[in-house]
Design a protein around this motif. Structure first.
Motif, PDB file in Angstrom:
ATOM      1  N   ALA A 127       0.823  -1.208   0.000  1.00 30.34           N
ATOM      2  CA  ALA A 127       0.000   0.000   0.000  1.00 30.34           C
ATOM      3  C   ALA A 127       0.858   1.261   0.000  1.00 30.34           C
ATOM      4  CB  ALA A 127      -0.927  -0.002   1.219  1.00 30.34           C
ATOM      5  N   ARG A 128       2.021   1.181   0.615  1.00 32.68           N
ATOM      6  CA  ARG A 128       2.946   2.320   0.655  1.00 32.68           C
ATOM      7  C   ARG A 128       3.964   2.269  -0.489  1.00 32.68           C
ATOM      8  NH1 ARG A 128       3.231   5.242   5.293  1.00 32.68           N
ATOM      9  NH2 ARG A 128       5.426   5.722   4.887  1.00 32.68           N
ATOM     10  N   ASP A 129       3.823   1.284  -1.365  1.00 32.22           N
ATOM     11  CA  ASP A 129       4.739   1.107  -2.496  1.00 32.22           C
ATOM     12  C   ASP A 129       6.185   0.948  -2.033  1.00 32.22           C
ATOM     13  OD1 ASP A 129       5.088   0.676  -5.188  1.00 32.22           O
ATOM     14  OD2 ASP A 129       5.391   2.782  -5.691  1.00 32.22           O
ATOM     15  N   VAL A 130       6.347   0.311  -0.859  1.00 31.99           N
ATOM     16  CA  VAL A 130       7.677   0.174  -0.260  1.00 31.99           C
ATOM     17  C   VAL A 130       8.573  -0.744  -1.092  1.00 31.99           C
ATOM     18  CG1 VAL A 130       8.940  -0.745   1.725  1.00 31.99           C
ATOM     19  CG2 VAL A 130       6.928   0.704   2.075  1.00 31.99           C
ATOM     20  N   LEU A 131       8.023  -1.841  -1.583  1.00 29.04           N
ATOM     21  CA  LEU A 131       8.867  -2.818  -2.274  1.00 29.04           C
ATOM     22  C   LEU A 131       9.453  -2.223  -3.549  1.00 29.04           C
ATOM     23  CD1 LEU A 131       6.590  -5.951  -1.766  1.00 29.04           C
ATOM     24  CD2 LEU A 131       8.605  -5.292  -0.449  1.00 29.04           C
ATOM     25  N   ARG A 132       8.626  -1.539  -4.300  1.00 29.61           N
ATOM     26  CA  ARG A 132       9.125  -0.907  -5.517  1.00 29.61           C
ATOM     27  C   ARG A 132      10.110   0.217  -5.196  1.00 29.61           C
ATOM     28  NH1 ARG A 132       7.373  -0.277 -10.869  1.00 29.61           N
ATOM     29  NH2 ARG A 132       8.060   1.649 -11.834  1.00 29.61           N
ATOM     30  N   SER A 133       9.774   1.004  -4.209  1.00 24.80           N
ATOM     31  CA  SER A 133      10.639   2.117  -3.828  1.00 24.80           C
ATOM     32  C   SER A 133      12.007   1.623  -3.381  1.00 24.80           C
ATOM     33  CB  SER A 133       9.972   2.919  -2.707  1.00 24.80           C
ATOM     34  OG  SER A 133      10.772   4.017  -2.329  1.00 24.80           O
ATOM     35  N   ALA A 134      12.029   0.550  -2.594  1.00 24.88           N
ATOM     36  CA  ALA A 134      13.306  -0.002  -2.128  1.00 24.88           C
ATOM     37  C   ALA A 134      14.138  -0.508  -3.296  1.00 24.88           C
ATOM     38  CB  ALA A 134      13.055  -1.123  -1.132  1.00 24.88           C
ATOM     39  N   SER A 135      13.477  -1.174  -4.258  1.00 23.40           N
ATOM     40  CA  SER A 135      14.191  -1.664  -5.440  1.00 23.40           C
ATOM     41  C   SER A 135      14.766  -0.511  -6.255  1.00 23.40           C
ATOM     42  CB  SER A 135      13.250  -2.512  -6.294  1.00 23.40           C
ATOM     43  OG  SER A 135      13.871  -2.939  -7.477  1.00 23.40           O
ATOM     44  N   ASP A 136      13.959   0.534  -6.438  1.00 22.41           N
ATOM     45  CA  ASP A 136      14.431   1.694  -7.204  1.00 22.41           C
ATOM     46  C   ASP A 136      15.586   2.387  -6.493  1.00 22.41           C
ATOM     47  OD1 ASP A 136      12.555   1.193  -9.112  1.00 22.41           O
ATOM     48  OD2 ASP A 136      11.195   2.824  -8.530  1.00 22.41           O
ATOM     49  N   PHE A 137      15.506   2.462  -5.167  1.00 24.33           N
ATOM     50  CA  PHE A 137      16.554   3.139  -4.395  1.00 24.33           C
ATOM     51  C   PHE A 137      17.873   2.372  -4.484  1.00 24.33           C
ATOM     52  CE2 PHE A 137      17.764   4.868   0.053  1.00 24.33           C
ATOM     53  CZ  PHE A 137      18.496   5.906  -0.537  1.00 24.33           C
ATOM     54  N   GLN A 138      17.768   1.046  -4.406  1.00 22.14           N
ATOM     55  CA  GLN A 138      18.971   0.227  -4.515  1.00 22.14           C
ATOM     56  C   GLN A 138      19.597   0.353  -5.900  1.00 22.14           C
ATOM     57  OE1 GLN A 138      18.324  -4.004  -4.050  1.00 22.14           O
ATOM     58  NE2 GLN A 138      20.367  -4.301  -3.219  1.00 22.14           N
ATOM     59  N   ARG A 139      18.740   0.461  -6.926  1.00 21.61           N
ATOM     60  CA  ARG A 139      19.232   0.535  -8.295  1.00 21.61           C
ATOM     61  C   ARG A 139      19.797   1.917  -8.632  1.00 21.61           C
ATOM     62  NH1 ARG A 139      16.502   2.350 -12.504  1.00 21.61           N
ATOM     63  NH2 ARG A 139      14.520   2.191 -11.349  1.00 21.61           N
ATOM     64  N   THR A 140      19.090   2.984  -8.205  1.00 25.26           N
ATOM     65  CA  THR A 140      19.489   4.337  -8.617  1.00 25.26           C
ATOM     66  C   THR A 140      20.340   5.063  -7.575  1.00 25.26           C
ATOM     67  OG1 THR A 140      17.528   5.384  -7.641  1.00 25.26           O
ATOM     68  CG2 THR A 140      17.330   4.518  -9.889  1.00 25.26           C
ATOM     69  N   GLN A 141      20.218   4.656  -6.318  1.00 28.72           N
ATOM     70  CA  GLN A 141      20.875   5.340  -5.197  1.00 28.72           C
ATOM     71  C   GLN A 141      20.484   6.822  -5.142  1.00 28.72           C
ATOM     72  OE1 GLN A 141      25.095   4.392  -4.755  1.00 28.72           O
ATOM     73  NE2 GLN A 141      24.817   2.535  -5.994  1.00 28.72           N
ATOM     74  N   ASP A 142      19.297   7.116  -5.652  1.00 31.58           N
ATOM     75  CA  ASP A 142      18.774   8.473  -5.679  1.00 31.58           C
ATOM     76  C   ASP A 142      17.541   8.513  -4.776  1.00 31.58           C
ATOM     77  OD1 ASP A 142      17.382  10.849  -6.278  1.00 31.58           O
ATOM     78  OD2 ASP A 142      18.225  10.904  -8.304  1.00 31.58           O
ATOM     79  N   LEU A 144      15.417  10.888  -3.753  1.00 32.99           N
ATOM     80  CA  LEU A 144      14.226  11.573  -4.221  1.00 32.99           C
ATOM     81  C   LEU A 144      13.552  10.829  -5.367  1.00 32.99           C
ATOM     82  CD1 LEU A 144      15.365  15.312  -4.098  1.00 32.99           C
ATOM     83  CD2 LEU A 144      13.890  14.079  -2.483  1.00 32.99           C
ATOM     84  N   ALA A 145      14.361  10.336  -6.302  1.00 34.98           N
ATOM     85  CA  ALA A 145      13.791   9.641  -7.449  1.00 34.98           C
ATOM     86  C   ALA A 145      13.122   8.326  -7.056  1.00 34.98           C
ATOM     87  CB  ALA A 145      14.886   9.373  -8.487  1.00 34.98           C
ATOM     88  N   ALA A 146      13.585   7.719  -5.966  1.00 35.65           N
ATOM     89  CA  ALA A 146      13.073   6.410  -5.567  1.00 35.65           C
ATOM     90  C   ALA A 146      11.872   6.494  -4.635  1.00 35.65           C
ATOM     91  CB  ALA A 146      14.181   5.606  -4.895  1.00 35.65           C
ATOM     92  N   ARG A 147      11.506   7.676  -4.192  1.00 34.73           N
ATOM     93  CA  ARG A 147      10.374   7.789  -3.279  1.00 34.73           C
ATOM     94  C   ARG A 147       9.081   7.323  -3.958  1.00 34.73           C
ATOM     95  NH1 ARG A 147      10.727  10.677   1.355  1.00 34.73           N
ATOM     96  NH2 ARG A 147       8.544  11.344   1.185  1.00 34.73           N
ATOM     97  N   LEU A 286      11.518  -8.571 -13.949  1.00 27.62           N
ATOM     98  CA  LEU A 286      10.531  -7.513 -14.138  1.00 27.62           C
ATOM     99  C   LEU A 286      10.441  -6.645 -12.885  1.00 27.62           C
ATOM    100  CD1 LEU A 286       7.765  -9.510 -15.999  1.00 27.62           C
ATOM    101  CD2 LEU A 286       8.993  -7.521 -16.878  1.00 27.62           C
ATOM    102  N   PRO A 287      10.506  -5.336 -13.030  1.00 27.26           N
ATOM    103  CA  PRO A 287      10.557  -4.456 -11.853  1.00 27.26           C
ATOM    104  C   PRO A 287       9.299  -4.508 -10.994  1.00 27.26           C
ATOM    105  CG  PRO A 287      10.295  -3.176 -13.876  1.00 27.26           C
ATOM    106  CD  PRO A 287      10.586  -4.584 -14.299  1.00 27.26           C
ATOM    107  N   GLY A 288       8.163  -4.869 -11.575  1.00 31.12           N
ATOM    108  CA  GLY A 288       6.935  -4.913 -10.785  1.00 31.12           C
ATOM    109  C   GLY A 288       6.746  -6.182  -9.996  1.00 31.12           C
ATOM    110  N   ALA A 289       7.655  -7.141 -10.138  1.00 32.45           N
ATOM    111  CA  ALA A 289       7.515  -8.439  -9.472  1.00 32.45           C
ATOM    112  C   ALA A 289       8.448  -8.533  -8.269  1.00 32.45           C
ATOM    113  CB  ALA A 289       7.808  -9.572 -10.444  1.00 32.45           C
ATOM    114  N   THR A 290       7.914  -8.995  -7.166  1.00 32.88           N
ATOM    115  CA  THR A 290       8.710  -9.339  -5.992  1.00 32.88           C
ATOM    116  C   THR A 290       8.489 -10.819  -5.718  1.00 32.88           C
ATOM    117  OG1 THR A 290       8.502  -7.129  -5.035  1.00 32.88           O
ATOM    118  CG2 THR A 290       9.131  -8.921  -3.548  1.00 32.88           C
TER     119      THR A 290
END
Length: 336
Positions: A127-142, A144-147, A286-290
């Motif tokens: 619901a908080r989109d945590v899983l996607r955000s964590a993946s994006d943060f690990q990938r980009t190390q950005d 703001l962009a990963a929020r 696939l980025p949407g899959a955990t």
């Protein structure tokens, strides 16, 4: 209890380590007080049965136990009960069990607890989109962009539960303290019964259309095979999450892959079809899959809850001839 009057029990599991993981020192001492336990390793690949176990009256099985067909059961002419230290007994029992009047118990109720807890945690994180955000943060190390983006959060969202199984009911119970609306699909329930569980009974299309998070808890039956296919996935709202801790066969894997490739949906899968997935399968990238490796059920110290349940069932059967969580032959047509 007089040690000489204890029934003979056999621990038939894939390894002695599993028995050690299931039973705490206290639980094992209580089990030994009620029955005379013999331990052996019996698996489908190693079906050798020691002749010394022929007087077994209670069989305590676990993951990796051999299928109880006529040949296997012939080794235990005095067998009266099978107490399964795991969830589903479908891979274990055969008609020969019922024909011989052997009683069967399952620890599905005990194993439902961690699955429901895993599901609750996943619902809140999704619901908080945590899983996607964590993946994006690990990938980009950005940072703001990963929020998380868009209307995220667990306040006033709708969660759809498919199946009022033991696990489905427990999930609904765990969701009650939250500001979450619950929808339920289960053909065996009335609207009143669903309301008593804290949910609104709806059709599957309505559940899929209205829910931010959809979680599957239906049994794997011929009529539920790929119940979530291409048409059903298309009904889900953009950004919705699908959780599957039930069986991979309930979900059309190819259809899900196509949806995830559009980056429209999210999916958290603890089970897949096939299982395991072959190396290089699209779901791994696939980025949407955990994906989690079938860990929603009891692991680690949670196995002791199952062990405690087994000890209680054995005690009950020895003292009263009854089982609290008995599975009968007709039950197999409607349970996982």
């Amino acid at each position: 209890m007089n040690p000489q009057s204890r029934p003979n029990a056999l621990l038939a599991m894939e390894s002695p380590q599993l028995a050690a993981d299931l039973f705490s020192a206290r639980a094992r001492a209580e089990l030994d007080r009620v029955v005379a336990v013999h331990e052996t390793v019996l698996t489908p690949d190693l079906p050798s049965v020691p002749a010394s176990t022929a007087d077994t009256e209670i069989l305590i099985t676990g993951w990796g136990a051999p299928r109880l067909d006529e040949t296997m059961l012939s080794h235990w002419p005095r067998l009266r009960a099978v107490v399964h230290a795991a969830g589903s007994v479908k891979r274990l029992v055969t008609p020969a069990v019922w024909e011989r009047g052997i009683r069967v118990s399952s620890a599905a109720g005990a194993n439902a607890v961690p699955v429901a807890e895993y599901t609750l945690a996943t619902i809140l994180l999704s619901a908080r989109d945590v899983l996607r955000s964590a993946s994006d943060f690990q990938r980009t190390q950005d940072m703001l962009a990963a929020r998380p983006r868009g209307d995220v959060g667990a306040f006033d969202i709708t969660v759809g539960v498919i199946g009022a199984s033991r696990i489905g009911r427990r999930v609904l119970e765990l969701l009650q303290p939250f500001d979450i609306e619950c929808l339920l699909v289960d053909p065996s329930l009335s609207s009143v019964e669903a309301a008593e569980l804290g949910a609104e009974l709806v059709t599957l299309p309505e559940l899929l259309t209205r829910s931010r998070v959809v979680t599957i808890h239906a049994p794997a039956l011929p009529e539920t095979y790929r119940m979530i296919g291409r048409d059903e996935l298309a009904l889900m709202a953009d950004g919705a999450t699908l959780i599957n801790t039930a069986r991979g066969s309930l979900l059309d894997t190819d259809a899900l892959v196509d949806e995830l490739r559009t980056d429209r949906l999210r999916a958290v899968l603890d089970v897949t079809d096939p299982e395991p997935l072959p190396p290089g399968h699209p779901l791994f990238s696939l980025p949407g899959a955990t994906l989690t490796p079938h860990i929603a059920g009891s692991i680690g110290n949670e196995l002791r809850r199952i062990g405690d349940h087994v000890v209680a069932e054995v005690q009950r059967f020895v003292r009263t001839g009854e089982l609290a969580d008995e599975v009968t032959s007709p039950d197999l047509a409607r349970i996982a």
